[in-house]
Scaffold this motif. Sequence first.
Motif, PDB file in Angstrom:
ATOM      1  N   ARG A   1     -18.911  24.087 -16.492  1.00 27.60           N
ATOM      2  CA  ARG A   1     -18.584  22.846 -15.795  1.00 27.60           C
ATOM      3  C   ARG A   1     -19.100  22.895 -14.367  1.00 27.60           C
ATOM      4  NH1 ARG A   1     -12.358  21.522 -16.204  1.00 27.60           N
ATOM      5  NH2 ARG A   1     -12.183  23.721 -15.656  1.00 27.60           N
TER       6      ARG A   1
ATOM      7  N   ILE B   1     -17.660  13.821  -8.234  1.00 28.96           N
ATOM      8  CA  ILE B   1     -16.651  14.041  -9.261  1.00 28.96           C
ATOM      9  C   ILE B   1     -16.495  15.529  -9.462  1.00 28.96           C
ATOM     10  CG2 ILE B   1     -18.338  13.790 -11.149  1.00 28.96           C
ATOM     11  CD1 ILE B   1     -15.993  12.377 -12.702  1.00 28.96           C
TER      12      ILE B   1
ATOM     13  N   SER C   1     -12.364  16.202 -12.835  1.00 30.67           N
ATOM     14  CA  SER C   1     -12.558  14.754 -12.890  1.00 30.67           C
ATOM     15  C   SER C   1     -11.962  13.996 -11.713  1.00 30.67           C
ATOM     16  CB  SER C   1     -12.015  14.171 -14.202  1.00 30.67           C
ATOM     17  OG  SER C   1     -12.654  14.763 -15.306  1.00 30.67           O
TER      18      SER C   1
ATOM     19  N   THR D   1     -12.282  12.155  -8.274  1.00 25.23           N
ATOM     20  CA  THR D   1     -13.428  11.438  -7.723  1.00 25.23           C
ATOM     21  C   THR D   1     -13.262  11.154  -6.234  1.00 25.23           C
ATOM     22  OG1 THR D   1     -12.461   9.313  -8.364  1.00 25.23           O
ATOM     23  CG2 THR D   1     -13.984  10.344  -9.924  1.00 25.23           C
TER      24      THR D   1
ATOM     25  N   SER E   1     -18.847   8.922 -13.106  1.00 32.06           N
ATOM     26  CA  SER E   1     -18.198   9.479 -14.287  1.00 32.06           C
ATOM     27  C   SER E   1     -19.037  10.636 -14.791  1.00 32.06           C
ATOM     28  CB  SER E   1     -18.025   8.419 -15.373  1.00 32.06           C
ATOM     29  OG  SER E   1     -19.281   7.916 -15.777  1.00 32.06           O
ATOM     30  N   HIS E   2     -18.475  11.419 -15.701  1.00 30.81           N
ATOM     31  CA  HIS E   2     -19.251  12.535 -16.229  1.00 30.81           C
ATOM     32  C   HIS E   2     -18.898  12.839 -17.668  1.00 30.81           C
ATOM     33  CE1 HIS E   2     -16.061  15.709 -14.715  1.00 30.81           C
ATOM     34  NE2 HIS E   2     -15.526  14.768 -15.459  1.00 30.81           N
TER      35      HIS E   2
ATOM     36  N   ASN F   1     -18.498  16.160 -19.363  1.00 25.83           N
ATOM     37  CA  ASN F   1     -18.427  17.587 -19.070  1.00 25.83           C
ATOM     38  C   ASN F   1     -19.072  18.439 -20.149  1.00 25.83           C
ATOM     39  OD1 ASN F   1     -17.439  18.239 -16.550  1.00 25.83           O
ATOM     40  ND2 ASN F   1     -15.288  18.080 -17.151  1.00 25.83           N
TER      41      ASN F   1
END
Length: 128
Positions: free
Chosen positions: A31, A51, A55, A57, A70-71, A73
């Motif tokens: 990550r 981020i 998570s 932000t 957003s991601h 992971n």
Amino acid sequence: QVQLAESGGGSVQSGGSLRLSCAASGSTFSRFSMAWFRQAPGKEREGVAAIGRDSDTSYADSVRGRFIISHNNAQNIVYLQMNSLKPEDTAMYYCAADPWSHGMTTRQALGESSYNYWGQGTQVTVSS
């Protein structure tokens, strides 16, 4: 060696939207904390959105409410959805990543020194 590849830049009229993507590869880390920075001609590079690995932000005041980070992971991909774009959003946008940082303050998350890996950038141009 971690490599970051950005995509999704382009030209759009004021009020339009774009979605940037950045994929991290070549890494054994599971990550990352990831962020988007931008640099307009004649200006310093500034943090736009970040981020964390958990998570959390962070957003620059200039984009809060218009941009969403957003991601994914599992695939180490980060996205930046940019809405209500303005001519002043015109800049080269860079993706940045770091596998060690976590629990950063907003200032840290939007600071260049928090990131060890950088992409080559993708141009965003917003016309009035």
